[in-house]
Design a protein around this motif. Structure first.
Motif, PDB file in Angstrom:
ATOM      1  N   ALA A  26       0.783  -1.092  -0.005  1.00 23.84           N
ATOM      2  CA  ALA A  26      -0.159   0.103  -0.037  1.00 23.84           C
ATOM      3  C   ALA A  26       1.002   1.173   0.184  1.00 23.84           C
ATOM      4  O   ALA A  26       0.607   2.076  -0.767  1.00 23.84           O
ATOM      5  N   LYS A  27       1.956   1.341   0.917  1.00 21.38           N
ATOM      6  CA  LYS A  27       2.766   2.419   0.992  1.00 21.38           C
ATOM      7  C   LYS A  27       3.703   2.593  -0.365  1.00 21.38           C
ATOM      8  O   LYS A  27       3.788   3.651  -0.911  1.00 21.38           O
ATOM      9  N   LYS A  28       4.087   1.666  -0.925  1.00 22.53           N
ATOM     10  CA  LYS A  28       4.808   1.580  -2.204  1.00 22.53           C
ATOM     11  C   LYS A  28       3.906   2.274  -3.474  1.00 22.53           C
ATOM     12  O   LYS A  28       4.394   2.980  -4.105  1.00 22.53           O
ATOM     13  N   ASP A  29       2.617   2.013  -3.365  1.00 21.44           N
ATOM     14  CA  ASP A  29       1.854   2.415  -4.315  1.00 21.44           C
ATOM     15  C   ASP A  29       1.022   3.921  -4.006  1.00 21.44           C
ATOM     16  O   ASP A  29       0.265   4.190  -4.562  1.00 21.44           O
ATOM     17  N   ALA A  30       1.159   4.385  -2.672  1.00 26.07           N
ATOM     18  CA  ALA A  30       0.903   5.560  -2.066  1.00 26.07           C
ATOM     19  C   ALA A  30      -0.698   5.425  -2.030  1.00 26.07           C
ATOM     20  O   ALA A  30      -1.481   6.357  -2.305  1.00 26.07           O
TER      21      ALA A  30
ATOM     22  N   GLU B 280       1.177   2.733   9.759  1.00 26.44           N
ATOM     23  CA  GLU B 280       1.977   3.185   8.594  1.00 26.44           C
ATOM     24  C   GLU B 280       1.210   4.152   7.634  1.00 26.44           C
ATOM     25  O   GLU B 280       1.883   4.338   6.746  1.00 26.44           O
ATOM     26  N   GLY B 281       0.232   4.972   8.338  1.00 28.76           N
ATOM     27  CA  GLY B 281      -0.221   5.889   7.792  1.00 28.76           C
ATOM     28  C   GLY B 281      -1.280   5.545   6.624  1.00 28.76           C
ATOM     29  O   GLY B 281      -1.558   6.590   5.724  1.00 28.76           O
TER      30      GLY B 281
ATOM     31  N   HIS C 266      -5.065 -11.886 -10.618  1.00 27.34           N
ATOM     32  CA  HIS C 266      -5.609 -11.660  -8.942  1.00 27.34           C
ATOM     33  C   HIS C 266      -4.499 -11.417  -8.117  1.00 27.34           C
ATOM     34  O   HIS C 266      -4.465 -11.781  -7.004  1.00 27.34           O
ATOM     35  N   TYR C 267      -3.792 -10.456  -8.650  1.00 28.15           N
ATOM     36  CA  TYR C 267      -2.539  -9.864  -7.818  1.00 28.15           C
ATOM     37  C   TYR C 267      -2.859  -8.546  -7.350  1.00 28.15           C
ATOM     38  O   TYR C 267      -3.966  -7.939  -7.622  1.00 28.15           O
ATOM     39  N   PHE C 268      -2.172  -8.017  -6.347  1.00 27.68           N
ATOM     40  CA  PHE C 268      -2.154  -6.894  -5.844  1.00 27.68           C
ATOM     41  C   PHE C 268      -1.933  -5.688  -7.082  1.00 27.68           C
ATOM     42  O   PHE C 268      -0.862  -5.013  -7.035  1.00 27.68           O
TER      43      PHE C 268
END
Length: 654
Positions: free
Chosen positions: A35-39, A64-65, A269-271
């Motif tokens: 999630a953080k990597k993709d903002a 982690e915000g 079916h990946y993120f």
């Protein structure tokens, strides 16, 4: 909710973490990194039929915000053709635990006909999710398939946003069967229950089943005025992880990778990133916008809670202060009486006076009262006294709790701490506030009787055991993946034996390969072994199954489903918390250890056999300075002696 530009554009609402057992390959910490990597400003977890990771996920993501959104994918029974009863009628007929009778949309015990995703919008919604997931296991899992009924949805939908489930949902199922009328009826029934909190879910994993029904699905949504939402069911991190995830599905279902006629997902079916999802649904901008709208409607996350002890005393006390005062008075009374009895039967230790005992007891009771733990001591004392009164062997006490004179006075332990120079401060210390924790050993054969007693005293719906999760450790994951790859048992077994087996400090596959040249050689010279190693390392550490913790029991001051979701272990009829040992206490529950000890069972049987020969032995009064006993210990002749029979302990003794 910040993103790139003025809007995040897309929010994932259908993520399956590793708590979707043998289905999700996304550990909670990995989700935070992705999630953080993709903002991504927010992320929803929707594990299948459970909330196992809800609190852990909430705390991890918020730390982690990233806004954590709590949901779950629930299997839903088939809808009967009769019209739904109103919510009030359902609540009046129901038992307050997630469902009414069987005259509404679906009867109890109906097999699941599909699944829908439910997301907690607010505190009431989360409370209803707890009830629904608990009901799925406790009320509707007779055939091993936990699910909810339409009656459950009608009774416990407040504060919940519902997604129709995509290809796994009842609407898509009906459309694939060519039954548009049934799809329309089910969708209208959902709309009647959820109002403007229902969304028609559109998924695009490049599956034929999705493509075929999408036009009719959109038509139904527009016809009934129901909002669309774009979702991607995320099961694994990247497209490159598809093969490993496919192996995971085979492990779950006992199938082999080469088989064609089995459940298969798609590499899609990946993120996916927000950019990928916005491109995928560029023709349905409203479906993208609604992912953000849903995230904005969600203004709740579960948080850590201070421990809530059940009330031990009964009577006129109503306020928290009155309850604490009543429990302190009761504790002081029982402890004073118990100390008198102990000194009469066991005597005063050499070098001490009765006044020393009384001063030590007063000192401990003052600390216990200051830390507000009288109720804890009374509860533990009560079920131990009951066990002893009913002939159930109880251990003499071990761990730091044996340093408490109050515990000895209350019959919690059978060790005089003054006689043995044991310190109370190792057990309770006002400068390091934490819950007291007595490790109580019961006869293995009769432990469940004590739990049943506690259930009877505090209420069946307020007492539960604690879940635990087995993981795919190095050797186990090699065996599982080797099987689904159809490698020979002998070959896989030989590879497994090259991996050190140390349960106390498990070795990872990466470590094993690095330390063992033979494993490296096998991997480098055999493509099949290389494939095995690659898949196994991707799956290592994922949760394999849920079971019941050997000792932990929680007792609540209210029905437990109001604080945590509940689970049913197929091997037991006792309820189990869906949160594990690490997270059940931060959820507000107090843990008690009911250990089943076979040594106590063996001693009890030995005493019974001696009694048949006319020999009476009270092992609580056996001398502690018996020379033959110490001779046996010094020879390391300790097989069958609790805590002294392991190889390490015997080596230390000899």
């Amino acid at each position: 909710m910040a993103g790139n530009g003025n809007t995040p554009g897309f929010i994932h609402l259908r993520v399956h973490s590793a708590y979707s057992l043998l289905e999700g390959a996304l550990p909670v910490k990995m989700l935070a990194k992705l999630a953080k990597k993709d903002a991504q400003p927010a992320l929803a977890i929707t594990d299948r039929n459970n909330l196992f990771g809800a609190l852990e996920y909430s705390e991890t993501m918020s730390g982690e915000g990233v806004q954590p959104i709590i949901g779950c994918t629930l299997s839903l029974s088939a809808r009967a053709t009769s019209e739904p009863q109103d919510k009030g009628a359902l609540k009046r007929q129901g038992n307050g635990n997630g469902g009414a009778g069987g005259n509404g949309h679906g009867a109890h015990g109906d097999a699941p006909a599909g699944s829908i995703a439910l997301i907690a919008k607010d505190a009431e919604g989360y409370a209803n999710l707890l009830k629904l997931t608990s009901a799925a296991f406790l009320e509707h899992s007779e055939d091993g398939q936990p699910h909810v009924t339409w009656d459950d949805l009608a009774a416990y939908n407040a504060g919940i946003l519902a997604l129709t489930g995509g290809p796994d949902g009842p609407i898509d199922h009906a459309l694939r069967d060519g039954n548009v009328a049934a799809a329309r009826a089910d969708l209208a029934a959902m709309q009647a229950i959820f109002g403007n909190r229902i969304y028609v879910e559109v998924q695009r994993h490049y599956l034929e089943a999705e493509k075929r029904v999408e036009p009719e699905l959109l038509d139904l949504a527009y016809e009934l005025g129901i909002s669309l939402v774009a979702t991607n069911q995320c099961y694994f991190p990247t497209r490159d992880d598809f093969e490993a995830h496919d192996a995971l599905i085979c492990i779950a279902e006992g199938r082999y990778i080469p088989e064609e006629d089995r459940r298969k997902l798609s590499p899609e079916h990946y993120f996916k990133s927000r950019k990928e999802m916005m491109a995928l649904f560029a023709d349905l901008p409203e479906a993208l916008e609604n992912t953000v709208a849903i995230a904005r409607r969600c203004a709740f996350r579960p948080r850590k809670h201070n421990p809530i002890l059940p009330q031990f005393t009964s009577g006129s006390a109503t306020s928290k202060e009155e309850v604490l005062a009543a429990e302190e008075a009761e504790l002081r009374r029982q402890a004073a009486e118990g100390l008198v009895h102990r000194l009469e039967t066991s005597g005063i230790a050499e070098g001490f006076t009765q006044e020393d005992y009384e001063k030590r007891l007063e000192f401990e009771l003052d600390i216990i009262a200051r830390m507000k733990f009288p109720g804890y001591f009374l509860i533990v004392s009560d079920f131990i006294k009951w066990a002893k009164a009913n002939g159930i062997p109880v251990g003499p006490g071990r761990g730091s709790g044996a340093g408490s004179l109050a515990a000895w006075s209350l019959s919690i332990t059978d060790l005089d701490p003054l006689r043995f120079g044991l310190l109370f401060e190792r057990f309770l210390n006002p400068e390091r506030v934490s819950m007291p924790d007595f490790d109580v050993d019961f006869c293995q054969d009769r432990r469940e009787e004590v739990i049943r007693y506690v259930q009877g005293k505090y209420g069946e719906n307020r007492v539960a055991q604690i879940i635990t999760f087995g993981k795919l450790q190095a050797r186990a994951v090699l065996r599982d993946v080797g099987r689904v790859l159809q490698m020979s048992y002998g070959h896989v077994d030989r590879l497994c034996k090259m991996v050190p087996n140390n349960p106390a400090n498990p070795v990872t596959l990466e470590q094993a390969i690095e330390d063992e040249p033979k494993l490296q050689e096998e991997r480098d010279n055999d493509p099949t072994v290389a494939r095995l190693m690659e898949i196994a390392q991707k799956l290592e550490g994922l949760y394999r199954h849920a079971s019941t913790h050997a000792a932990g029991v929680v007792i609540g001051d209210r029905p437990l489903a109001e604080l945590v979701p509940l689970y049913r272990d197929p091997r037991s009829d006792l309820p189990v918390t869906q949160f594990n040992m690490k997270w059940v206490e931060p959820a507000g529950l107090v843990k008690f250890d009911f250990l089943g000890l076979k040594t106590l069972t063996v001693i009890q049987k030995a005493l019974a056999f001696l009694r048949l020969r006319g020999v009476e032995v009270d092992f609580a009064k056996l001398p502690l300075d018996d020379k033959p006993t110490y001779d046996a210990l010094s020879r390391a002749d300790t097989i069958g002696v609790f805590q002294l029979e392991s190889t390490g302990m015997r080596e230390s003794l000899s």
